[in-house]
Design a protein around this motif. Structure first.
Motif, PDB file in Angstrom:
ATOM      1  N   THR A 175      -3.975  -3.969  -0.805  1.00 56.84           N
ATOM      2  CA  THR A 175      -4.404  -4.475  -2.114  1.00 56.84           C
ATOM      3  C   THR A 175      -3.200  -4.724  -3.018  1.00 56.84           C
ATOM      4  O   THR A 175      -3.079  -5.777  -3.658  1.00 56.84           O
ATOM      5  CB  THR A 175      -5.363  -3.481  -2.792  1.00 56.84           C
ATOM      6  N   ALA A 176      -2.290  -3.749  -3.059  1.00 57.60           N
ATOM      7  CA  ALA A 176      -1.104  -3.877  -3.915  1.00 57.60           C
ATOM      8  C   ALA A 176      -0.226  -5.047  -3.477  1.00 57.60           C
ATOM      9  O   ALA A 176       0.269  -5.822  -4.307  1.00 57.60           O
ATOM     10  CB  ALA A 176      -0.310  -2.575  -3.892  1.00 57.60           C
ATOM     11  N   MET A 191       5.836   2.335  -0.408  1.00 59.96           N
ATOM     12  CA  MET A 191       4.545   3.014  -0.467  1.00 59.96           C
ATOM     13  C   MET A 191       4.354   3.942   0.732  1.00 59.96           C
ATOM     14  O   MET A 191       3.588   4.913   0.640  1.00 59.96           O
ATOM     15  CB  MET A 191       3.415   1.981  -0.531  1.00 59.96           C
ATOM     16  N   THR A 202      -2.728   0.869   4.829  1.00 55.17           N
ATOM     17  CA  THR A 202      -3.948   1.329   4.187  1.00 55.17           C
ATOM     18  C   THR A 202      -4.510   0.247   3.255  1.00 55.17           C
ATOM     19  O   THR A 202      -3.825  -0.717   2.904  1.00 55.17           O
ATOM     20  CB  THR A 202      -3.677   2.591   3.358  1.00 55.17           C
ATOM     21  N   ASP A 203      -5.751   0.445   2.842  1.00 54.93           N
ATOM     22  CA  ASP A 203      -6.370  -0.486   1.896  1.00 54.93           C
ATOM     23  C   ASP A 203      -5.576  -0.524   0.593  1.00 54.93           C
ATOM     24  O   ASP A 203      -5.430  -1.592  -0.025  1.00 54.93           O
ATOM     25  CB  ASP A 203      -7.816  -0.068   1.603  1.00 54.93           C
ATOM     26  N   GLU A 204      -5.067   0.626   0.181  1.00 54.78           N
ATOM     27  CA  GLU A 204      -4.282   0.699  -1.059  1.00 54.78           C
ATOM     28  C   GLU A 204      -3.021  -0.152  -0.945  1.00 54.78           C
ATOM     29  O   GLU A 204      -2.669  -0.902  -1.871  1.00 54.78           O
ATOM     30  CB  GLU A 204      -3.892   2.153  -1.342  1.00 54.78           C
TER      31      GLU A 204
END
Length: 332
Positions: free
Chosen positions: A302-303, A139, A297-299
């Motif tokens: 979360t993933a 990511m 990051t938050d993304e």
């Protein structure tokens, strides 16, 4: 502390009991040194935490060569340490020979399984934690090429690499994973210069995130990544602090907790058998702290947390290289 093993007369049973009560735990540190900032240091940290919290003492020895494995193990047992924690898969065959000779001494080995009635075998699900940091690498990568640098080329380290590659491919099936091992002898655990050279080679091939699972050699990988302006991923201990802003995260393997727990159980609370520490037991995971929190990051979080829950529930199955000596997504 040296304990005498010569007992006389009717007080023999009482003397044996006194020795058992006075027994101190022992730690046998594998090649690479206790300050490798990785596997060995994590174990040492756990022992020190136990000593600080309890006020207790423990015996410690560091291996300097392969030839010392049996000698150090027997010497530790003769000194009366109980239980004794032995670090590293390379001690498996030696402990299998030594443990039966000391039936009243409890041993725990980290990263290997020894089937003896006085041995606890502690193994970790490194492939699960490596899967998560593989997701983070994919990511974060802008080049769609990431790297892995292992220490000694053994099935355990291939287990790290395979889990990592599966995590990368879960995010980006088209991503390329470059994998290199440092060597085929124990010297591969303590060669930061070679680690740095391999890292620079991977950067030249387009890798912009490199995961090091190489003991002391990994320090060189992380340094080279910082110098080259790419991200690295640490291993075993939380290595985020070594190069803040460059170390993307660390795949933590809680060897410290394993040692702490064995020491805390002591000789009386010791239980032989196999203990597997995975994500559910928080035996492995990924590190987020003040040194890398701006990078995750938050993304990403979360993933990765969703994947973590999926692995724990069984919805996501991460292939363990050591189960069949193969990896479905990476050629060695």
């Amino acid at each position: 502390m040296t304990l005498t093993k010569t007992f006389l007369g009717a007080g023999a049973a009482l003397a044996v009991s006194a020795v058992a009560a006075l027994a101190e735990p022992g730690l046998i540190i594998d090649l690479g040194g206790k300050f490798d900032k990785s596997f060995n240091e994590s174990a040492y940290t756990g022992a020190e935490r136990w000593a600080e919290e309890t006020g207790g003492d423990y015996l410690e020895t560091e291996l300097q060569s392969e030839a010392q494995r049996e000698q150090n193990m027997r010497k530790m047992a003769e000194r009366g340490a109980n239980p004794i924690v032995v670090l590293g898969f390379a001690n498996q065959s030696t402990l299998a020979q030594v443990a039966p000779d000391y039936p009243d001494t409890n041993f725990a080995i980290v990263d290997a399984v020894v089937d003896e009635p006085n041995v606890k075998s502690i193994v970790f699900s490194e492939h699960e934690g490596s899967y998560l940091v593989g997701m983070i690498a994919a990511m974060k990568s802008e080049s769609d090429t990431v790297g892995f640098i292992g220490g000694m080329d053994v099935p355990l380290i291939r287990k790290f690499a395979c889990g990592y590659a599966q995590g990368v491919k879960a995010v980006n099936p088209d991503a390329e994973v470059i994998a290199n091992m440092t060597g085929t002898t124990p010297a591969a655990w303590n060669d930061p210069v070679k680690g740095g050279e391999l890292a620079k080679s991977q950067v030249s091939q387009g890798a912009d995130v490199i995961y090091a699972a190489a003991g002391g050699t990994g320090v060189g990988v992380l340094q080279a990544a910082a110098d080259e302006g790419v991200f690295s991923i640490g291993v075993d201990s939380n290595q985020n602090y070594l190069h803040p802003g460059s170390v993307l995260t660390s795949m933590v393997k809680r060897v410290d907790n394993a040692v702490y727990e064995v020491f805390s159980e002591g000789a009386e609370g010791f239980e032989a058998g196999v203990e597997v520490l995975g994500l559910e037991a928080e035996g492995v995971g990924y590190a987020v702290d003040e040194h890398n929190e701006d990078l995750i990051t938050d993304e990403i979080e979360t993933a990765v947390e969703e994947a973590k829950a999926g692995i724990i529930s069984g919805e996501i199955e991460v292939h363990d290289y050591t189960s069949d000596d193969s990896c479905p997504v990476l050629d060695f």
